[in-house]
Motif scaffolding. Structure first.
Motif, PDB file in Angstrom:
ATOM      1  N   LEU A  44      -2.569  12.745  -0.033  1.00  0.00           N
ATOM      2  CA  LEU A  44      -2.377  11.244  -0.014  1.00  0.00           C
ATOM      3  C   LEU A  44      -2.580  11.129   1.947  1.00  0.00           C
ATOM      4  O   LEU A  44      -1.403  11.983   2.683  1.00  0.00           O
ATOM      5  N   CYS A  45      -2.631  10.316   1.634  1.00  0.00           N
ATOM      6  CA  CYS A  45      -3.063  10.187   3.201  1.00  0.00           C
ATOM      7  C   CYS A  45      -2.599   8.588   3.998  1.00  0.00           C
ATOM      8  O   CYS A  45      -3.143   7.648   3.411  1.00  0.00           O
ATOM      9  N   ASP A  46      -1.830   8.369   4.286  1.00  0.00           N
ATOM     10  CA  ASP A  46      -1.407   7.007   4.958  1.00  0.00           C
ATOM     11  C   ASP A  46      -1.168   6.557   6.384  1.00  0.00           C
ATOM     12  O   ASP A  46      -1.117   7.351   7.301  1.00  0.00           O
ATOM     13  N   GLU A  47      -2.521   6.220   6.204  1.00  0.00           N
ATOM     14  CA  GLU A  47      -3.145   5.052   7.597  1.00  0.00           C
ATOM     15  C   GLU A  47      -2.970   7.176   8.806  1.00  0.00           C
ATOM     16  O   GLU A  47      -2.915   6.827   9.964  1.00  0.00           O
ATOM     17  N   PHE A  60       0.291  12.224   7.647  1.00  0.00           N
ATOM     18  CA  PHE A  60       1.469  10.467   8.073  1.00  0.00           C
ATOM     19  C   PHE A  60       0.559   9.932   9.036  1.00  0.00           C
ATOM     20  O   PHE A  60       0.317  10.832   9.488  1.00  0.00           O
ATOM     21  N   GLN A  61       0.545   8.753   9.707  1.00  0.00           N
ATOM     22  CA  GLN A  61       0.005   8.416  10.923  1.00  0.00           C
ATOM     23  C   GLN A  61       0.720   9.308  11.952  1.00  0.00           C
ATOM     24  O   GLN A  61      -0.055   9.371  12.793  1.00  0.00           O
ATOM     25  N   ILE A  64      -4.936   4.980   3.312  1.00  0.00           N
ATOM     26  CA  ILE A  64      -4.836   4.309   2.905  1.00  0.00           C
ATOM     27  C   ILE A  64      -5.276   3.608   4.588  1.00  0.00           C
ATOM     28  O   ILE A  64      -4.764   4.144   5.128  1.00  0.00           O
ATOM     29  N   THR A  65      -5.750   2.801   4.459  1.00  0.00           N
ATOM     30  CA  THR A  65      -5.689   1.612   5.931  1.00  0.00           C
ATOM     31  C   THR A  65      -5.577   0.255   6.002  1.00  0.00           C
ATOM     32  O   THR A  65      -6.014  -0.208   4.709  1.00  0.00           O
ATOM     33  N   LYS A 119       1.110  -0.934  -0.354  1.00  0.00           N
ATOM     34  CA  LYS A 119      -0.129   0.007   0.150  1.00  0.00           C
ATOM     35  C   LYS A 119       0.766   1.241  -0.240  1.00  0.00           C
ATOM     36  O   LYS A 119       0.255   1.729  -0.747  1.00  0.00           O
ATOM     37  N   SER A 120       1.392   1.746   1.201  1.00  0.00           N
ATOM     38  CA  SER A 120       2.781   2.252   1.342  1.00  0.00           C
ATOM     39  C   SER A 120       3.687   2.534   0.083  1.00  0.00           C
ATOM     40  O   SER A 120       3.650   3.580  -0.601  1.00  0.00           O
ATOM     41  N   MET A 161       1.377   4.029  -2.613  1.00  0.00           N
ATOM     42  CA  MET A 161       0.945   5.669  -2.626  1.00  0.00           C
ATOM     43  C   MET A 161       2.041   6.629  -2.911  1.00  0.00           C
ATOM     44  O   MET A 161       1.858   7.545  -2.999  1.00  0.00           O
ATOM     45  N   ASN A 162       3.347   5.666  -2.577  1.00  0.00           N
ATOM     46  CA  ASN A 162       4.863   6.516  -2.681  1.00  0.00           C
ATOM     47  C   ASN A 162       5.186   6.931  -3.823  1.00  0.00           C
ATOM     48  O   ASN A 162       5.287   8.081  -3.985  1.00  0.00           O
TER      49      ASN A 162
END
Ligand code: ADP
Ligand code: ADP
Length: 228
Positions: free
Chosen positions: A160-163, A90-91, A194-195, A45-46, A49-50
């Protein structure tokens, strides 16, 4: 089509061992939609997204964002794309600890071509009273609101949202998700998140389920906005 990815592959090599992390990803997201990438840890996933955000690159395949094939951009244009068009969340917030809330946002607005007003953005995330506070003086949910404000101040086309709720309790997570929905409505920002939490997927227009580097299911939702 805002995001149009086809046959995207990516491998990492360490020594003689080559691991294929993305095995021919195809996905589409329309402008103004909220998309969720759902999948277990280590499924790619990451990395995906990256690549979309221009901080990593694919080995083959096409990644077209807002009509531009980003795998073909020169490094200058890629930097501009990252700086102007993409907001990252980011988280773990990644705020600068010795800058105030206002200054954390200012750092980004100063290098943007057409930033939004800082006070407007702070009000949009409900932190108009915290401008002079330092990150350590805020709760986790408030710090994530600052990182959302910092990401949206440049008025990006794509968030873009990573967790983004990975470090937050359930109630706070819900309020952060509501805020992201408001940003999506107010500014028309396309959002990809992403989740690994299936419940979060309920708020998205499209859900992409990833398993070991492949999209095994893509669904379109009738979005339900969670009640207060
Ligand atoms: P997810 O976000 O779904 O947890 P990642 O995209 O972070 O998955 O990682 C997918 C796989 O790629 C994992 O096995 C991870 O160890 C590997 N990986 C990610 N980044 C690198 C890297 N820079 N070098 C080597 N392997 C990596
Ligand atoms: P209901 O009250 O209808 O049972 P929930 O309270 O379980 O619904 O969830 C309502 C909404 O809250 C979901 O549609 C989703 O957007 C969001 N949500 C659910 N679970 C989580 C979670 N673990 N973290 C963040 N948001 C969540």
């Amino acid at each position: 089509m805002f995001i149009d990815i086809s046959s995207l592959k990516k491998s990492y090599s360490s020594g003689l061992v080559k691991t294929e992390v993305l095995k021919g990803i195809g996905m589409k997201l329309e402008k103004g939609e909220i998309g969720v990438i759902l999948g277990p840890s280590g499924s790619g996933k990451s990395t995906l997204m990256n690549i979309i955000g221009g901080i990593d690159s694919g080995d083959s395949g096409k990644v077209v964002v807002d009509g531009v094939e980003i795998n073909n951009l020169s490094s200058d244009l890629l930097t501009e794309y990252r700086r102007e068009d993409i907001g990252f969340i980011f988280q773990f917030y990644n705020l600068v600890p010795n800058l105030t809330v206002g200054e954390n946002i200012e750092v980004v607005s100063n290098i943007s071509k057409s930033p939004l007003n800082i006070d407007e953005v702070l009000a949009a995330v409900g932190l108009q009273d915290k401008k002079r506070r330092f990150p350590r003086e805020l709760s986790g949910g408030e710090q994530q609101r600052v990182s959302i404000a910092r990401a949206i101040v440049k008025n990006p086309k794509l968030l873009l949202c990573d967790e983004p709720t990975g470090a937050l309790d359930y109630q706070t997570s819900r309020s952060i998700l509501r805020l992201l929905q408001q940003v999506n409505k107010k500014y028309g920002t396309t959002i990809l998140m992403i989740t690994h939490n299936a419940a979060i997927a309920a708020m998205a227009n499209r859900v992409f389920k990833v398993r070991s580097g492949e999209i095994v299911e893509a669904t379109v939702n009738e979005v339900t906005v969670p009640a207060e």
